[in-house]
Write a protein that holds these residues in place. Structure first.
Motif, short mmCIF file in Angstrom:
data_model
loop_
_atom_site.label_atom_id
_atom_site.label_comp_id
_atom_site.label_asym_id
_atom_site.label_seq_id
_atom_site.Cartn_x
_atom_site.Cartn_y
_atom_site.Cartn_z
N VAL A 74 0.86 -1.24 -0.15
CA VAL A 74 0.20 0.16 -0.05
C VAL A 74 0.87 1.42 -0.03
O VAL A 74 0.63 2.10 -0.76
CB VAL A 74 -0.95 -0.08 1.38
CG1 VAL A 74 -1.42 1.32 1.51
CG2 VAL A 74 -1.99 -1.03 0.93
N ILE A 75 1.83 1.14 0.78
CA ILE A 75 2.70 2.34 0.97
C ILE A 75 3.50 2.61 -0.51
O ILE A 75 3.86 3.81 -1.03
CB ILE A 75 3.67 2.38 2.03
CG1 ILE A 75 3.02 2.45 3.17
CG2 ILE A 75 4.90 3.53 1.95
CD1 ILE A 75 3.74 2.11 4.81
N VAL A 77 2.50 1.68 -3.38
CA VAL A 77 1.60 2.37 -4.41
C VAL A 77 1.40 3.56 -4.23
O VAL A 77 1.49 4.51 -5.24
CB VAL A 77 0.07 1.58 -4.37
CG1 VAL A 77 -0.82 2.26 -5.02
CG2 VAL A 77 0.22 0.27 -4.96
N LEU A 78 1.23 4.27 -2.81
CA LEU A 78 1.24 5.59 -2.71
C LEU A 78 2.48 6.42 -3.36
O LEU A 78 2.42 7.49 -3.60
CB LEU A 78 0.96 5.80 -1.15
CG LEU A 78 -0.30 5.48 -0.58
CD1 LEU A 78 -0.37 5.65 1.00
CD2 LEU A 78 -1.57 6.45 -1.31
N ASN A 79 3.62 5.64 -2.88
CA ASN A 79 5.01 6.36 -3.17
C ASN A 79 5.16 6.24 -4.68
O ASN A 79 5.56 7.35 -5.59
CB ASN A 79 6.27 5.30 -2.72
CG ASN A 79 7.32 6.19 -3.05
OD1 ASN A 79 7.60 7.39 -2.74
ND2 ASN A 79 8.45 5.30 -3.79
N ILE A 81 2.33 6.67 -6.84
CA ILE A 81 1.51 7.79 -7.42
C ILE A 81 2.14 9.21 -6.81
O ILE A 81 2.01 10.14 -7.87
CB ILE A 81 -0.03 7.79 -6.61
CG1 ILE A 81 -0.43 6.31 -7.15
CG2 ILE A 81 -0.74 9.00 -6.85
CD1 ILE A 81 -1.71 5.99 -6.20
N ARG A 82 2.76 9.33 -5.75
CA ARG A 82 3.23 10.61 -5.63
C ARG A 82 4.66 10.45 -4.75
O ARG A 82 4.41 10.37 -3.57
CB ARG A 82 2.17 11.56 -4.58
CG ARG A 82 2.68 12.79 -4.41
CD ARG A 82 1.54 13.73 -3.87
NE ARG A 82 2.21 15.09 -3.33
CZ ARG A 82 2.32 15.92 -4.33
NH1 ARG A 82 1.80 16.02 -5.34
NH2 ARG A 82 2.77 17.18 -3.86
N THR A 87 7.28 8.68 2.40
CA THR A 87 6.62 7.28 1.93
C THR A 87 7.83 6.13 1.45
O THR A 87 7.54 5.02 1.53
CB THR A 87 5.75 7.36 0.56
OG1 THR A 87 6.27 8.22 -0.56
CG2 THR A 87 4.54 8.12 1.08
#
Length: 126
Positions: A74-75, A77-79, A81-82, A87
């Motif tokens: 999950v982290i 994927v967040l990293n 994206i942005r 992250t």
């Protein structure tokens, strides 16, 4: 207009190295001196109320439910994206714990996404 990819500064790379080695080192300590070491495992299974036994129980519960690998993914994927250093650090810690503590599949995918995050453009600063 060309966008520059996300690149950590040398100080951030040093920070990532320190945090990564500490996370993997602590995960190795928990795995080999609390989970797999027979005298400690037998004592903890018989109800020894120490902090090491509580850490062992928590780590065992978390890796049985794939929390390390899921959190790392999950982290990551967040990293992806942005991308940011926060992250990236959190993903590195979660993936390090996941690789050492038996969540290899999800944590490996998270490491791949963390690496792909370097190809993304850096977020614009104000």
């Amino acid at each position: 207009m060309k966008k520059d990819p996300f690149r950590p500064t040398p100080y951030q790379v040093q920070w990532l190295l320190i945090v990564g080695f500490l996370a993997v080192g602590y995960a190795l300590y928990v795995r080999y001196f609390a989970i797999e070491y027979s005298p400690v495992a037998l004592a903890c299974d018989n109800g020894l109320p120490t902090m090491l036994c509580k850490t062992r129980a928590l780590a065992t519960y978390l890796f049985k439910h794939s929390v390390f690998g899921t959190a790392a993914l999950v982290i990551a994927v967040l990293n992806f994206i942005r991308p940011s250093i926060v992250t990236l650090t959190a993903g590195l810690v979660a993936a390090g714990f996941g690789i050492v503590l038996y969540n290899i599949g999800l944590s490996g995918a998270a490491i791949g996404l963390l690496i792909l995050g370097f190809a993304r453009p850096a977020p614009k600063t104000a």
